[in-house]
Design an enzyme around this catalytic site. Structure first.
Site, PDB file in Angstrom:
ATOM      1  N   SER A   5       0.798  -1.230   0.000  1.00  9.69           N
ATOM      2  CA  SER A   5       0.000   0.000   0.000  1.00  9.69           C
ATOM      3  C   SER A   5       0.828   1.276   0.000  1.00  9.69           C
ATOM      4  O   SER A   5       0.258   2.371  -0.053  1.00  9.69           O
ATOM      5  CB  SER A   5      -0.953   0.012   1.204  1.00  9.69           C
ATOM      6  N   LYS A   8       0.174   3.974  -2.499  1.00 16.22           N
ATOM      7  CA  LYS A   8      -0.847   5.013  -2.302  1.00 16.22           C
ATOM      8  C   LYS A   8      -0.210   6.391  -2.107  1.00 16.22           C
ATOM      9  O   LYS A   8      -0.889   7.409  -2.264  1.00 16.22           O
ATOM     10  CB  LYS A   8      -1.740   4.671  -1.113  1.00 16.22           C
ATOM     11  N   SER A 195      -5.985   3.290   4.566  1.00 23.07           N
ATOM     12  CA  SER A 195      -5.400   2.481   3.488  1.00 23.07           C
ATOM     13  C   SER A 195      -6.517   1.793   2.708  1.00 23.07           C
ATOM     14  O   SER A 195      -6.470   0.583   2.436  1.00 23.07           O
ATOM     15  CB  SER A 195      -4.413   1.446   4.032  1.00 23.07           C
TER      16      SER A 195
END
Length: 364
Positions: A5, A8, A195
């Site tokens: 993640s 991101k 997230s």
């Protein structure tokens, strides 16, 4: 290596590059003849109930389907109809499901087919931030809207009938009502704090559209790559398969992640610089709320000092962010561990401890 993640961070940078922080996404209702069209505008944080104002706190649910239905019924002529509701989610194009996602991740609710409107990131339980997600979040939202519209319209003698089907609103359709989301800046912060994979994919498609590219998976990944290049960070070896971190095609170096954060930290653009302020705070917020604390069995020296994006896959853990050192220097960092096999907790602790070392050192 796979960044999980942490990708991101690139998504947030792309969104804030192409969209104003105070921009809002519109979910609208149009009418043409006896057809009413619910049109998605990229807001996947709708609520089934009434719209919530800024004073209610939170980012999800600023636009409510019940409120939108009531406004629509009020705009229709009394005693008119019957009308049929259609779903227009043509803003997003291409495949709704990324072919590079593992079927197990979709089945586990890590993500779902991406549409241009959804209730709270497609989670079946609107009040939660996890669990199963709708396989067709747009249709589920449209059916709820249709039911709310039928109830509101009945009080004015207006008929609503038939099942909801997909159709694009014709050019001559006129707008009856609309509801606006929380700001893009607020949504980016929510995406980073929770997230939220679904929200990340939706925001990236909106950014792709704003950049002049298709609002598709391909357009979104191209937008991320172009953003990194535009920030002046070397892109050699960079591979972007999605914008949430689940794709098996993602490959990023820690230097690229830290480099993007460095550019954001020194940017004169408040929207870009604001991405750093949207990152979770060690021991206090988001996915870092239970890390960097003595309760977690770690030295708490980094608590409140480290701000970073977490990342976790079965064999990956990552932590990228920034600290202000004991001497007042701002340092960006990125720690990524791959090839994990049952030792994710130890790898995560190593990354947290390394970030703590940076926070407390002089680093001269």
């Amino acid at each position: 290596m796979a960044p999980a993640s942490n990708i991101k961070v690139l998504t947030a940078a792309a969104v804030m590059t192409h969209l104003p922080a105070d921009a809002r996404l519109r979910t609208s209702v149009l009418v043409s003849g006896d057809a009413v069209f619910l049109r998605g505008g990229g807001d996947v944080l709708l609520t089934a109930g009434e719209s919530r104002n800024n004073d209610d706190g939170g980012v999800a649910g600023r636009a409510g389907l019940r409120t939108l239905a009531a406004d629509t019924a009020a705009a229709l002529a009394e005693g008119s109809g019957p009308y049929r509701v259609y779903l227009d989610e043509t803003f997003f194009t291409g495949a709704a499901l990324n072919p590079t996602w593992a079927a197990g991740d979709v089945a586990a609710g890590e993500t779902a087919p991406v549409y241009s409107l959804a209730i709270n990131s497609a989670w079946v339980d609107e009040t939660g931030t996890g669990g199963p997600r709708f396989a067709d979040a747009a249709l589920a939202a449209a059916e709820i809207f249709s039911g709310e519209l039928a109830a509101a319209a009945a009080t004015r003698g207006i008929g609503i009938g038939g099942t909801v089907e997909r159709a694009s609103a014709p050019p001559e359709a006129t707008e009856l009502a609309a509801a606006e989301s929380a700001t893009i800046g607020e949504q980016v912060q929510r995406m980073l704090h929770l997230s939220d994979n679904y929200l990340a994919e939706a925001l990236a498609r909106v950014a792709a559209s704003a950049s002049g590219r298709p609002a598709s998976f391909e357009g979104a990944t191209e937008t991320l790559l172009a953003t990194v290049q535009g920030l002046g960070v070397p892109v050699e070896g960079l591979s972007i398969g999605d914008t949430s971190g689940l794709s098996r095609q993602n490959a990023v170096t820690p230097a690229q992640l830290a480099g993007v954060l460095q550019v954001l930290a020194t940017s004169d653009d408040p929207a870009l610089a604001g991405v750093l302020q949207a990152l979770p705070v060690a021991g206090l917020s988001g996915t870092l709320s239970e890390r960097f604390t003595s309760a977690a069995g770690q030295a708490a020296a980094g608590e409140g000092k480290v701000r970073a994006k977490t990342g976790t896959l079965n064999a990956v853990t990552a932590l990228s962010g920034y600290v202000v050192t004991a001497e007042g220097r701002l340092l960006t960092f990125s720690f990524v561990a791959t090839g994990l096999d049952g030792n994710t907790r130890e790898a995560r602790a190593a990354a947290d401890n390394a970030a703590t070392v940076l926070a407390v050192c002089g680093c001269r």
